[in-house]
Design a protein around this motif. Structure first.
Motif, PDB file in Angstrom:
ATOM      1  N   THR A   1      94.111  32.668  21.753  1.00 54.92           N
ATOM      2  CA  THR A   1      95.269  32.470  20.896  1.00 54.92           C
ATOM      3  C   THR A   1      94.829  31.881  19.563  1.00 54.92           C
ATOM      4  O   THR A   1      94.094  30.895  19.534  1.00 54.92           O
ATOM      5  CB  THR A   1      96.303  31.533  21.562  1.00 54.92           C
ATOM      6  OG1 THR A   1      96.728  32.131  22.793  1.00 54.92           O
ATOM      7  CG2 THR A   1      97.510  31.313  20.656  1.00 54.92           C
TER       8      THR A   1
ATOM      9  N   SER B   1      96.337  30.200  16.210  1.00 50.43           N
ATOM     10  CA  SER B   1      97.587  29.589  15.759  1.00 50.43           C
ATOM     11  C   SER B   1      97.335  28.667  14.582  1.00 50.43           C
ATOM     12  O   SER B   1      96.210  28.209  14.354  1.00 50.43           O
ATOM     13  CB  SER B   1      98.255  28.823  16.904  1.00 50.43           C
ATOM     14  OG  SER B   1      97.384  27.834  17.406  1.00 50.43           O
TER      15      SER B   1
ATOM     16  N   SER C   1     104.999  27.536  11.464  1.00 47.49           N
ATOM     17  CA  SER C   1     103.900  27.869  12.378  1.00 47.49           C
ATOM     18  C   SER C   1     103.827  29.375  12.636  1.00 47.49           C
ATOM     19  O   SER C   1     104.797  30.111  12.466  1.00 47.49           O
ATOM     20  CB  SER C   1     104.072  27.127  13.705  1.00 47.49           C
ATOM     21  OG  SER C   1     105.201  27.616  14.392  1.00 47.49           O
ATOM     22  N   TYR C   2     102.638  29.806  13.057  1.00 42.14           N
ATOM     23  CA  TYR C   2     102.412  31.195  13.451  1.00 42.14           C
ATOM     24  C   TYR C   2     101.441  31.204  14.615  1.00 42.14           C
ATOM     25  O   TYR C   2     100.700  30.241  14.837  1.00 42.14           O
ATOM     26  CB  TYR C   2     101.862  32.033  12.287  1.00 42.14           C
ATOM     27  CG  TYR C   2     100.485  31.601  11.839  1.00 42.14           C
ATOM     28  CD1 TYR C   2      99.338  32.191  12.367  1.00 42.14           C
ATOM     29  CD2 TYR C   2     100.318  30.579  10.906  1.00 42.14           C
ATOM     30  CE1 TYR C   2      98.077  31.782  11.977  1.00 42.14           C
ATOM     31  CE2 TYR C   2      99.066  30.167  10.508  1.00 42.14           C
ATOM     32  CZ  TYR C   2      97.946  30.774  11.051  1.00 42.14           C
ATOM     33  OH  TYR C   2      96.700  30.352  10.667  1.00 42.14           O
ATOM     34  N   SER C   3     101.463  32.287  15.387  1.00 42.40           N
ATOM     35  CA  SER C   3     100.590  32.370  16.558  1.00 42.40           C
ATOM     36  C   SER C   3     100.394  33.831  16.933  1.00 42.40           C
ATOM     37  O   SER C   3     101.308  34.656  16.772  1.00 42.40           O
ATOM     38  CB  SER C   3     101.227  31.602  17.724  1.00 42.40           C
ATOM     39  OG  SER C   3     100.405  31.661  18.864  1.00 42.40           O
TER      40      SER C   3
ATOM     41  N   SER D   1      98.231  36.054  20.190  1.00 34.63           N
ATOM     42  CA  SER D   1      97.365  36.042  21.376  1.00 34.63           C
ATOM     43  C   SER D   1      96.911  37.458  21.691  1.00 34.63           C
ATOM     44  O   SER D   1      97.672  38.419  21.522  1.00 34.63           O
ATOM     45  CB  SER D   1      98.114  35.469  22.588  1.00 34.63           C
ATOM     46  OG  SER D   1      98.471  34.134  22.362  1.00 34.63           O
TER      47      SER D   1
END
Length: 163
Positions: A33, A35, A80-82, A84
């Motif tokens: 991930t 982030s 925020s950003y993420s 995976s």
């Protein structure tokens, strides 16, 4: 008289972007991930989340020069950003992850007129878990062997000293 240069563009607020990976370390077949967060500065020394902005995430295998991930992400309400993805099929080696805001393909700032572009690069080593476990077990065995040898040597010394 003297006239200053005229400026037709708006003032750009400074931005900063962060990036991290988890888990760390990551091994072949696991999900990785990426982030981070995007913030802008206003007023001075006060950083605020920057919501609903596009972040470009690119992950490269520096050993083979292959682009592994090329995604556009959008920041949430808290900036925020993420993202995976599975590491199945990734080759062990040196990798870099680049998260950028408002940067064009030539590295020229093309963000909105309100916010300055920013980017961050994170270099990481991606490996094979079985190789690392083998190396750890090898060192444990050596340490245990040295410990036993040291103990036996000490006992032989002690018994010879008592005579």
């Amino acid at each position: 008289g003297i006239t200053s240069n005229s400026v037709n563009n708006s003032v750009l607020f400074p931005t900063k972007i962060t990036l991290s990976i988890s888990p760390n370390p990551v091994y072949i077949g696991q999900t990785i991930t990426f982030s981070g967060s995007l913030e802008f500065e206003y007023p001075a020394n006060t950083w605020n989340p920057l919501a609903n902005q596009n972040i470009s995430l690119q992950v490269n295998n520096n050993t083979t020069n292959a682009v592994i991930v090329n995604q556009t992400l959008t920041t949430g309400s808290n900036g925020s950003y993420s993202f995976s993805t599975s590491t199945s099929g990734w080759a062990p080696g040196n990798y870099s992850a680049l998260a950028s805001f408002g940067l064009g393909t030539l590295g020229i700032g093309v963000s909105s007129l309100q916010y300055a572009p920013s980017q961050v690069v994170l270099n990481f080593l991606f490996g094979n878990q079985s190789t690392e476990i083998t190396n750890i077990l090898k060192y444990v065995a050596i340490a245990a062997g040295v410990g036993v040898a040291g103990y036996v040597g000490y006992k032989v010394y002690e018994s010879s000293k008592n005579k």
